[in-house]
Design a protein around this motif. Structure first.
Motif, PDB file in Angstrom:
ATOM      1  N   VAL A   1       0.875  -1.168   0.000  1.00 31.84           N
ATOM      2  CA  VAL A   1       0.000   0.000   0.000  1.00 31.84           C
ATOM      3  C   VAL A   1       0.910   1.215   0.000  1.00 31.84           C
ATOM      4  CG1 VAL A   1      -1.752   1.328   1.219  1.00 31.84           C
ATOM      5  CG2 VAL A   1      -1.840  -1.161   1.277  1.00 31.84           C
ATOM      6  N   TYR A   2       0.842   2.005  -1.066  1.00 34.97           N
ATOM      7  CA  TYR A   2       1.623   3.240  -1.124  1.00 34.97           C
ATOM      8  C   TYR A   2       0.715   4.364  -0.643  1.00 34.97           C
ATOM      9  CZ  TYR A   2       4.938   6.744  -2.781  1.00 34.97           C
ATOM     10  OH  TYR A   2       5.852   7.784  -2.854  1.00 34.97           O
ATOM     11  N   LEU A   3       0.956   4.810   0.587  1.00 31.74           N
ATOM     12  CA  LEU A   3       0.029   5.692   1.298  1.00 31.74           C
ATOM     13  C   LEU A   3       0.569   7.117   1.361  1.00 31.74           C
ATOM     14  CD1 LEU A   3      -2.534   5.962   3.121  1.00 31.74           C
ATOM     15  CD2 LEU A   3      -1.055   5.377   5.049  1.00 31.74           C
ATOM     16  N   ARG A   4      -0.296   8.074   1.143  1.00 30.10           N
ATOM     17  CA  ARG A   4       0.084   9.488   1.265  1.00 30.10           C
ATOM     18  C   ARG A   4       0.719   9.766   2.619  1.00 30.10           C
ATOM     19  NH1 ARG A   4      -3.408  14.597  -0.216  1.00 30.10           N
ATOM     20  NH2 ARG A   4      -1.295  15.446  -0.117  1.00 30.10           N
ATOM     21  N   GLY A   5       1.841  10.489   2.596  1.00 28.84           N
ATOM     22  CA  GLY A   5       2.490  10.855   3.850  1.00 28.84           C
ATOM     23  C   GLY A   5       1.662  11.806   4.681  1.00 28.84           C
ATOM     24  N   GLU A   6       0.670  12.478   4.059  1.00 28.33           N
ATOM     25  CA  GLU A   6      -0.169  13.438   4.780  1.00 28.33           C
ATOM     26  C   GLU A   6      -1.383  12.788   5.438  1.00 28.33           C
ATOM     27  OE1 GLU A   6       1.637  15.646   1.185  1.00 28.33           O
ATOM     28  OE2 GLU A   6       0.854  13.652   1.657  1.00 28.33           O
ATOM     29  N   TYR A   7      -1.436  11.464   5.487  1.00 27.71           N
ATOM     30  CA  TYR A   7      -2.593  10.763   6.045  1.00 27.71           C
ATOM     31  C   TYR A   7      -2.215   9.981   7.311  1.00 27.71           C
ATOM     32  CZ  TYR A   7      -5.533  11.501   1.851  1.00 27.71           C
ATOM     33  OH  TYR A   7      -6.290  12.035   0.842  1.00 27.71           O
ATOM     34  N   PRO A   8      -1.911  10.653   8.416  1.00 25.05           N
ATOM     35  CA  PRO A   8      -1.480   9.913   9.615  1.00 25.05           C
ATOM     36  C   PRO A   8      -2.552   9.002  10.191  1.00 25.05           C
ATOM     37  CG  PRO A   8      -1.792  12.253  10.108  1.00 25.05           C
ATOM     38  CD  PRO A   8      -1.879  12.106   8.621  1.00 25.05           C
ATOM     39  N   ARG A   9      -3.825   9.426  10.180  1.00 22.61           N
ATOM     40  CA  ARG A   9      -4.851   8.561  10.776  1.00 22.61           C
ATOM     41  C   ARG A   9      -5.090   7.333   9.914  1.00 22.61           C
ATOM     42  NH1 ARG A   9     -10.756  10.556  12.836  1.00 22.61           N
ATOM     43  NH2 ARG A   9     -11.090  10.989  10.621  1.00 22.61           N
ATOM     44  N   ALA A  10      -5.076   7.499   8.600  1.00 23.43           N
ATOM     45  CA  ALA A  10      -5.220   6.334   7.722  1.00 23.43           C
ATOM     46  C   ALA A  10      -4.071   5.360   7.945  1.00 23.43           C
ATOM     47  CB  ALA A  10      -5.266   6.778   6.262  1.00 23.43           C
ATOM     48  N   LEU A  11      -2.863   5.876   8.178  1.00 20.20           N
ATOM     49  CA  LEU A  11      -1.713   5.008   8.450  1.00 20.20           C
ATOM     50  C   LEU A  11      -1.952   4.183   9.705  1.00 20.20           C
ATOM     51  CD1 LEU A  11       1.251   4.115   8.013  1.00 20.20           C
ATOM     52  CD2 LEU A  11       1.931   6.121   9.367  1.00 20.20           C
ATOM     53  N   HIS A  12      -2.388   4.817  10.780  1.00 17.46           N
ATOM     54  CA  HIS A  12      -2.623   4.076  12.029  1.00 17.46           C
ATOM     55  C   HIS A  12      -3.741   3.050  11.864  1.00 17.46           C
ATOM     56  CE1 HIS A  12       0.208   6.705  13.806  1.00 17.46           C
ATOM     57  NE2 HIS A  12      -0.588   7.739  13.966  1.00 17.46           N
ATOM     58  N   ARG A  13      -4.803   3.420  11.163  1.00 15.90           N
ATOM     59  CA  ARG A  13      -5.914   2.480  10.975  1.00 15.90           C
ATOM     60  C   ARG A  13      -5.475   1.268  10.162  1.00 15.90           C
ATOM     61  NH1 ARG A  13     -10.763   5.697  11.748  1.00 15.90           N
ATOM     62  NH2 ARG A  13     -10.504   6.317  13.928  1.00 15.90           N
ATOM     63  N   LEU A  14      -4.700   1.497   9.104  1.00 22.92           N
ATOM     64  CA  LEU A  14      -4.256   0.380   8.274  1.00 22.92           C
ATOM     65  C   LEU A  14      -3.246  -0.493   9.010  1.00 22.92           C
ATOM     66  CD1 LEU A  14      -3.894   1.912   4.699  1.00 22.92           C
ATOM     67  CD2 LEU A  14      -5.538   0.188   5.443  1.00 22.92           C
ATOM     68  N   GLU A  15      -2.340   0.113   9.744  1.00 24.47           N
ATOM     69  CA  GLU A  15      -1.369  -0.686  10.513  1.00 24.47           C
ATOM     70  C   GLU A  15      -2.091  -1.593  11.494  1.00 24.47           C
ATOM     71  OE1 GLU A  15       2.650   2.105  10.638  1.00 24.47           O
ATOM     72  OE2 GLU A  15       1.116   2.366  12.184  1.00 24.47           O
ATOM     73  N   HIS A  16      -3.095  -1.057  12.156  1.00 26.72           N
ATOM     74  CA  HIS A  16      -3.865  -1.881  13.108  1.00 26.72           C
ATOM     75  C   HIS A  16      -4.622  -2.986  12.376  1.00 26.72           C
ATOM     76  CE1 HIS A  16      -6.297  -2.821  16.646  1.00 26.72           C
ATOM     77  NE2 HIS A  16      -7.355  -2.821  15.847  1.00 26.72           N
ATOM     78  N   ALA A  17      -5.235  -2.657  11.252  1.00 28.38           N
ATOM     79  CA  ALA A  17      -5.997  -3.658  10.496  1.00 28.38           C
ATOM     80  C   ALA A  17      -5.085  -4.783  10.013  1.00 28.38           C
ATOM     81  CB  ALA A  17      -6.703  -2.999   9.313  1.00 28.38           C
ATOM     82  N   LEU A  18      -3.899  -4.451   9.525  1.00 30.02           N
ATOM     83  CA  LEU A  18      -2.962  -5.478   9.049  1.00 30.02           C
ATOM     84  C   LEU A  18      -2.520  -6.374  10.201  1.00 30.02           C
ATOM     85  CD1 LEU A  18      -0.743  -3.400   6.582  1.00 30.02           C
ATOM     86  CD2 LEU A  18      -2.536  -5.042   6.010  1.00 30.02           C
ATOM     87  N   ALA A  19      -2.237  -5.789  11.362  1.00 33.45           N
ATOM     88  CA  ALA A  19      -1.813  -6.588  12.516  1.00 33.45           C
ATOM     89  C   ALA A  19      -2.916  -7.542  12.959  1.00 33.45           C
ATOM     90  CB  ALA A  19      -1.405  -5.665  13.668  1.00 33.45           C
ATOM     91  N   GLN A  20      -4.160  -7.052  12.985  1.00 32.57           N
ATOM     92  CA  GLN A  20      -5.279  -7.906  13.380  1.00 32.57           C
ATOM     93  C   GLN A  20      -5.512  -9.022  12.360  1.00 32.57           C
ATOM     94  OE1 GLN A  20      -7.291  -7.731  16.320  1.00 32.57           O
ATOM     95  NE2 GLN A  20      -5.445  -6.596  16.833  1.00 32.57           N
ATOM     96  N   ALA A  21      -5.401  -8.689  11.084  1.00 30.82           N
ATOM     97  CA  ALA A  21      -5.603  -9.705  10.043  1.00 30.82           C
ATOM     98  C   ALA A  21      -4.537 -10.794  10.132  1.00 30.82           C
ATOM     99  CB  ALA A  21      -5.588  -9.052   8.660  1.00 30.82           C
ATOM    100  N   ARG A  22      -3.298 -10.415  10.399  1.00 32.63           N
ATOM    101  CA  ARG A  22      -2.244 -11.429  10.552  1.00 32.63           C
ATOM    102  C   ARG A  22      -2.505 -12.306  11.761  1.00 32.63           C
ATOM    103  NH1 ARG A  22       1.207  -6.755   9.797  1.00 32.63           N
ATOM    104  NH2 ARG A  22       1.774  -6.592   7.579  1.00 32.63           N
ATOM    105  N   ALA A  23      -2.914 -11.684  12.863  1.00 40.58           N
ATOM    106  CA  ALA A  23      -3.140 -12.452  14.094  1.00 40.58           C
ATOM    107  C   ALA A  23      -4.296 -13.437  13.952  1.00 40.58           C
ATOM    108  CB  ALA A  23      -3.409 -11.484  15.251  1.00 40.58           C
ATOM    109  N   ARG A  24      -5.227 -13.157  13.049  1.00 42.08           N
ATOM    110  CA  ARG A  24      -6.422 -13.997  12.911  1.00 42.08           C
ATOM    111  C   ARG A  24      -6.365 -14.902  11.679  1.00 42.08           C
ATOM    112  NH1 ARG A  24     -10.442 -11.040  15.759  1.00 42.08           N
ATOM    113  NH2 ARG A  24     -12.031 -12.507  15.034  1.00 42.08           N
ATOM    114  N   GLY A  25      -5.191 -15.030  11.071  1.00 42.73           N
ATOM    115  CA  GLY A  25      -5.054 -15.931   9.937  1.00 42.73           C
ATOM    116  C   GLY A  25      -5.647 -15.431   8.640  1.00 42.73           C
ATOM    117  N   LEU A  26      -5.841 -14.108   8.529  1.00 40.71           N
ATOM    118  CA  LEU A  26      -6.390 -13.530   7.309  1.00 40.71           C
ATOM    119  C   LEU A  26      -5.309 -12.888   6.448  1.00 40.71           C
ATOM    120  CD1 LEU A  26      -9.546 -12.038   8.994  1.00 40.71           C
ATOM    121  CD2 LEU A  26      -9.467 -14.023   7.482  1.00 40.71           C
TER     122      LEU A  26
END
Length: 607
Positions: free
Chosen positions: A321-346
């Motif tokens: 995901v090539y994410l705009r540097g000006e989107y800090p909240r989107a970065l945090h939301r995606l980082e959390h979503a990726l971590a949860q997906a990995r932890a749950r086998g997705l």
């Protein structure tokens, strides 16, 4: 390769920032504090080249920790990655969010682009600078669009440190922006993403149906509202079946080019060269565009699921995901979503027990509009300047790291979920025969209810503006952003489809709809568009590098002159515009004249 290093040394803080990303150095060659005996060997060849793509994350690490990139820090990063310092300097100076000159640890980016300019950005900047004064420890920088157009004017504060802190002020006031810059940890929290969706929670929504309804941090909530049903159907259909459904649905890219998504996926899947990659272009830098930000902030798991489906269809096992540097909240939301997906086998080695492996990595942009062009984006990820490549070869043949690559933006990928859950025939029945499915529109400017609107293709411009509450005195509407074109207030019956806007002599682009009433000075608006393209041109090709400068110069002269002199400059503008359109390497130069041309021809801007 010229590895000529200077005598400057990194500070302990700069060294720590790089080592936190790359791990401790393994030899004196890389800057370890050991005897010189191990200088006789170094990483090289393929191993060194394989680390080049960590250059951009390394520059972010230094800039985030210190606030700027010193010569010593750059040299140390180059030693670690075996990158020539001259090349790394060229990369660091390419991006607006980096600085290679000393500056305060806190930078306040104040948007002065189209929507914010119309909302009083100039007065806001003057007020902030007067309030902060000299010696405040804050650098105030006028910025292109921050992707917060529904809350214009907008400001983003970035305070370097460990960790880096950010705060958004939008709609920005002088006290609010000063507080965000002075104490970002104490600034008010951003409003939820759902406030950018006037239709949130309404019936009939497809792409936005979960925004404002589910908790964007909760994977369980996402699954309870239909999440991962599309991925299960994809595994039932198999890769070829998924591509067939996407093709039959008529889904085309939502970034502006409108290329058939199924054809792109099929072309990538059929390439014998491996590995294949999936890249999500989340660098929506077009002034007036903010739909992808709202999707990532309000429904991040949808993007993770859609990328997984795309990868499964084309045989990829790694995505970016090539994410705009000006989107800090989107970065945090995606980082959390990726971590949860990995932890749950997705995400990982065995997704949903199907024996399929796939993972996603986020790469942050750093303020370069040109990186929205797919090949410039690939160069940026690989650690080079974000300059477009000549085509052919096309990305489906040689894309990221020279391998077959599928590149789609966020909205395009999220459309794949209803294609699979509804089925291709039902999806294709939405919209028109040539423009199928729902479309997201970013409405801002002189309207009462700015935000993201979801409508089926075929709705008219007037119907959309009526929903948004267009104000009296409407003078013009800009379709497609800075790279788009203006239409008059009496042309609101234009159907919002790719073919309908083309027939009307304009463009739909990525879905920007920016309304301007008669209080907005049109010549100043056109100058801002010209300044934007001048700043954002990568400079690689002469028609764009020179043409964007000449365009801005001519517009300045036209404002100051009248009669025959102005007519001469308008003729010059047309000549320069044709040259840029015909000879520029990429879409930036090819479209830099569009808005100005439409304002002259349709609005009589300088009559």
């Amino acid at each position: 390769m010229d590895l000529h290093f200077g005598d400057s040394k990194p500070t302990d803080e700069e060294r720590a920032a790089v080592d936190a990303l790359l791990g401790p150095p393994e030899s004196s060659w890389e800057g370890a504090d050991r005897s010189d005996a191990d200088l006789r060997w170094a990483r090289g060849g393929r191993e060194a080249r394989d680390r080049r793509d960590l250059l951009l994350p390394g520059l972010h690490a230094i800039n985030d920790r210190i606030g700027w990139i010193s010569e010593g820090a750059l040299d140390y990063l180059c030693r670690r990655l075996t990158v020539p310092p001259a090349e790394a300097y060229g990369v660091a100076t390419f991006y607006a969010m980096f600085s290679v000159e000393p500056r305060p640890a806190t930078v306040l980016h104040v948007c002065t682009d189209l929507a914010c300019a119309a909302a009083g950005a100039s007065e806001l900047c003057a007020g902030i600078e007067a309030r902060l004064g000299l010696g405040s420890g804050v650098s105030v920088e006028r910025s292109p669009c921050l992707g917060l157009c529904e809350r214009a004017p907008a400001a983003l504060a970035v305070k370097a440190g460990d960790p880096v802190r950010t705060a958004v002020s939008a709609p920005a006031t002088v006290p609010g922006a000063v507080l965000a810059a002075s104490a970002p940890e104490s600034a008010p929290e951003e409003p939820p993403a759902a406030l950018a969706v006037p239709q949130a929670g309404g019936d009939g929504l497809i792409l936005l149906r979960r925004v404002g309804v589910v908790d964007p941090a909760s994977l369980d909530d996402y699954r309870a509202h239909g999440g991962y049903g599309a991925l299960r159907r994809a595994f039932e259909l198999g890769p070829a079946g998924v591509i067939r459904e996407v093709t039959d649905s008529g889904l085309v890219g939502r970034g502006g080019a409108a290329f058939p998504t199924g054809r792109k996926w099929q072309a990538t899947a059929s390439q014998p060269d491996h590995p294949h990659y999936v890249v999500c272009n989340a660098d929506e830098s077009e002034p007036g565009t903010f739909k992808d930000r709202v999707l990532m902030e309000g429904d991040p798991y949808a993007l993770v699921e859609a990328m997984t489906i795309a990868a499964y269809a084309v045989g990829a096992h790694k995505g970016y995901v090539y994410l705009r540097g000006e989107y800090p909240r989107a970065l945090h939301r995606l980082e959390h979503a990726l971590a949860q997906a990995r932890a749950r086998g997705l995400l990982g080695d065995d997704i949903l027990g199907q024996g399929y492996a796939f993972d996603i990595e986020i790469r942050r942009g750093a303020g370069a509009y040109i990186c929205g062009e797919e090949t410039a984006l690939f160069n940026s990820i690989e650690g080079y300047r974000g300059e477009p490549r000549s085509k052919p070869p096309f990305p489906v043949e040689k894309g990221l790291f020279g391998k077959p690559t599928v590149e789609n933006n966020v909205e395009t990928l999220v459309n794949v979920l209803p294609v699979l859950t509804m089925g291709a025939p039902a999806y294709a029945a939405i919209g028109t025969a040539k423009s199928t499915g729902p479309k997201l529109f970013c409405v801002s400017g002189s309207v009462d209810r700015p935000g993201i609107y979801e409508l089926p293709f075929g709705a008219t411009l007037g119907e959309l503006l009526e929903r948004a509450g267009v104000r009296e005195g409407l003078r013009a509407v800009l379709l497609g952003g800075a790279a788009g074109g203006f239409v008059r207030a009496d042309e609101l019956d234009i159907p919002l489809t790719f073919e309908g806007t083309r027939e009307a002599g304009t463009t739909l682009g990525s879905g920007v709809v920016m309304a301007f009433d008669d209080t907005v000075p049109l010549p100043r608006l056109l100058l801002r568009i010209a300044e934007f393209f001048r700043d954002e041109s990568c400079g690689q090709c002469v028609p764009c590098r020179v043409g964007t400068v000449r365009q801005e110069e001519a517009l300045h002269r036209i404002v100051e002159r009248t009669g025959a002199a102005a007519a001469d400059d308008i003729a010059l503008l047309r000549e320069v515009g044709r040259a840029m359109r015909d000879a520029s390497i990429c879409g930036l130069g090819q479209t830099a004249w569009n808005a100005v041309e439409s304002a002259i021809d349709r609005l009589g801007a300088y009559e």
